[in-house]
Design an enzyme around this catalytic site. Structure first.
Site, short mmCIF file in Angstrom:
data_model
loop_
_atom_site.label_atom_id
_atom_site.label_comp_id
_atom_site.label_asym_id
_atom_site.label_seq_id
_atom_site.Cartn_x
_atom_site.Cartn_y
_atom_site.Cartn_z
N TYR A 29 0.83 -1.21 0.00
CA TYR A 29 0.00 0.00 0.00
C TYR A 29 0.86 1.26 0.00
CZ TYR A 29 -4.04 -2.97 1.14
OH TYR A 29 -5.02 -3.92 1.11
N LYS A 85 3.09 -15.48 2.35
CA LYS A 85 3.05 -16.23 1.09
C LYS A 85 4.50 -16.58 0.75
CE LYS A 85 0.59 -17.77 -2.38
NZ LYS A 85 -0.31 -18.93 -2.22
N ASP A 134 -3.45 -18.11 1.71
CA ASP A 134 -4.62 -18.80 1.14
C ASP A 134 -5.13 -19.87 2.11
OD1 ASP A 134 -2.11 -19.81 0.60
OD2 ASP A 134 -2.58 -20.57 -1.39
N ASP A 167 -5.42 -6.63 6.01
CA ASP A 167 -6.61 -5.89 5.59
C ASP A 167 -7.72 -6.88 5.22
OD1 ASP A 167 -8.29 -3.92 4.68
OD2 ASP A 167 -7.10 -3.38 2.93
N ASP A 217 -11.13 -8.43 7.84
CA ASP A 217 -12.54 -8.31 7.45
C ASP A 217 -13.22 -9.68 7.48
OD1 ASP A 217 -12.36 -5.62 7.14
OD2 ASP A 217 -13.18 -5.57 5.11
#
Ligand code: NAD
Length: 367
Positions: free
Chosen positions: A143, A199, A231, A255, A259
């Site tokens: 980001y 990852k 994942d 992020d 959620d």
């Protein structure tokens, strides 16, 4: 008996509705425990754009820096949606995070016993309950990395790719180390289980995360450490959420996963958050939800996420554990007594309250 300066940014939409009541809850805590909370109300977001022409006035940032902690509602709304990116209300959030050096985002995902019917998973998947602390890196990674557009070259058959857009994930050891330490420190006060989500089978930055986590973990021999690819972590969150204690992860993975974890615990109106920087510097506390323009001004917003954010402020910035417990226990009592705002009323046998009445019930339970 302590005295604390709290910078209060009500923001837009339902922000002022939930934050005004939260300040009243803090007053009730101050009365009960003999503390003094001094509130300084500040402008940011859409209301700041309307009043002074910019989303984060310099006076707001400097008042936040001087404070002991920042309590924020939410910013944004359709009124300001057509402004160019760098003038939009959400810039205030990025400016506050960067200006206060808030690199650690703490998002608890707790399934309150009284709200078990709000969980979208089948009972058999949540037999152990859900109590996860997601520790998300907040000021680095993709980001904030180098980004742009460039000519895209061609495919092997010679056809042109057109323009290409790129974003970059980059993390330094120091950036990783400070967030990993936050996670391990938290785990020591909880069930002593850390999961590092990355990852690392593909990303070099994730491999550096693993190296740093491995090194720091040697200082916390009581804490068990597991590594999960993102994942797999997203699958395990819905398969066996009770197995997670502290989850440490990068900005983008955090992020998304926070959620997901938040949703499996019920309504967004119940989710608090904390953003912390260097020890001794002011942290920022805010509900996870946005400004909810669809219900703004209707006295329908659930104030509990904001109220629980204030409990996090007492615990993490002011080290007032008893006082934080008092708020959390009051919220639990109000839910046990069958009071609900519309968003968490999953059955008919509840008493539905508006924002103000719900806040008043919490205050009553604290006194
Ligand atoms: P939202 O969280 O505002 O609303 C999503 C849905 O959840 C809506 O149906 C809303 O009514 C409901 N909801 C949210 N909070 C609730 C509460 N406390 N009680 C009951 N119901 C609640 O997300 P959105 O609609 O995507 O965004 C609306 C605006 O908020 C946008 O301008 C967005 O940019 C902004 N936003 C701000 C923040 C922030 O300031 N931290 C975060 C997210 C979104």
């Amino acid at each position: 008996m302590g005295s604390y300066n709290i910078a209060v940014i009500p923001g837009d939409g339902i922000g002022p509705e939930v934050i005004n009541g939260t300040c009243d809850v803090l007053e009730a805590v101050a009365d009960k425990f003999g503390h003094t909370f001094r509130f300084e109300e500040l402008l940011a977001g859409g209301s700041a754009i309307d009043t002074v022409g910019e989303p984060l006035p310099a006076a707001t940032l400097s008042a936040c820096r001087r404070s002991d902690a920042v309590l924020l509602g939410a910013v944004g709304g359709p009124k300001w949606d057509d402004l160019p990116g760098n003038q939009r209300p959400e810039q205030a959030l990025l400016g506050l995070r960067a200006g206060l050096g808030l690199y650690a985002n703490l998002r608890p995902a707790v399934l309150h016993r009284q709200l078990s019917e709000a969980c979208p998973l089948k009972d058999k998947f949540v037999t152990d309950g859900i109590d996860i602390m997601i520790v998300r890196e907040l000021t680095g990674g993709i980001y904030f990395g180098d980004r742009g557009r460039r000519a895209g070259g061609s495919f092997p058959d010679g056809s042109p790719k057109g323009q290409e857009a790129y974003d970059t994930e980059a993390y330094s050891e120091a950036e990783i180390e400070r967030i990993v330490r936050v996670g391990f420190d938290l785990a020591m006060g909880r069930r002593k289980k850390v999961v590092c989500v990355d990852k690392a089978n593909i990303l070099e930055s994730s491999r550096l995360w693993r190296e740093v986590v491995g090194r720091i973990s040697t200082e916390f021999t009581e804490v068990s450490v597991e590594y999960l690819y993102v994942d797999n972590a997203s699958m395990q969150l819905v398969r066996h959420p009770g197995s997670f204690d502290v989850m440490i992860t990068s900005n983008m993975f955090g992020d998304i996963l926070s959620d997901e974890a938040g949703m499996i615990t019920g309504s967004i109106g119940m989710l608090p958050s904390a953003s912390l920087g260097a020890p001794g510097k002011p942290g920022m506390y805010e509900p996870v939800h946005g400004t909810a323009p669809d219900i703004a001004g209707m006295d329908k917003a659930n104030p509990l996420a904001a109220i629980l954010s204030a409990a996090m402020m007492l615990r993490w910035s002011f080290h007032l554990a008893k006082e934080a417990d008092a708020i959390e226990n009051a919220v639990a009592k109000v839910l046990s007594d069958g009071y609900r705002t519309v968003d968490i009323a999953y059955a008919d046998n509840f008493t539905i309250l508006g924002t103000k009445e719900m806040t008043a019930k919490v205050i009553e339970a604290i006194a």
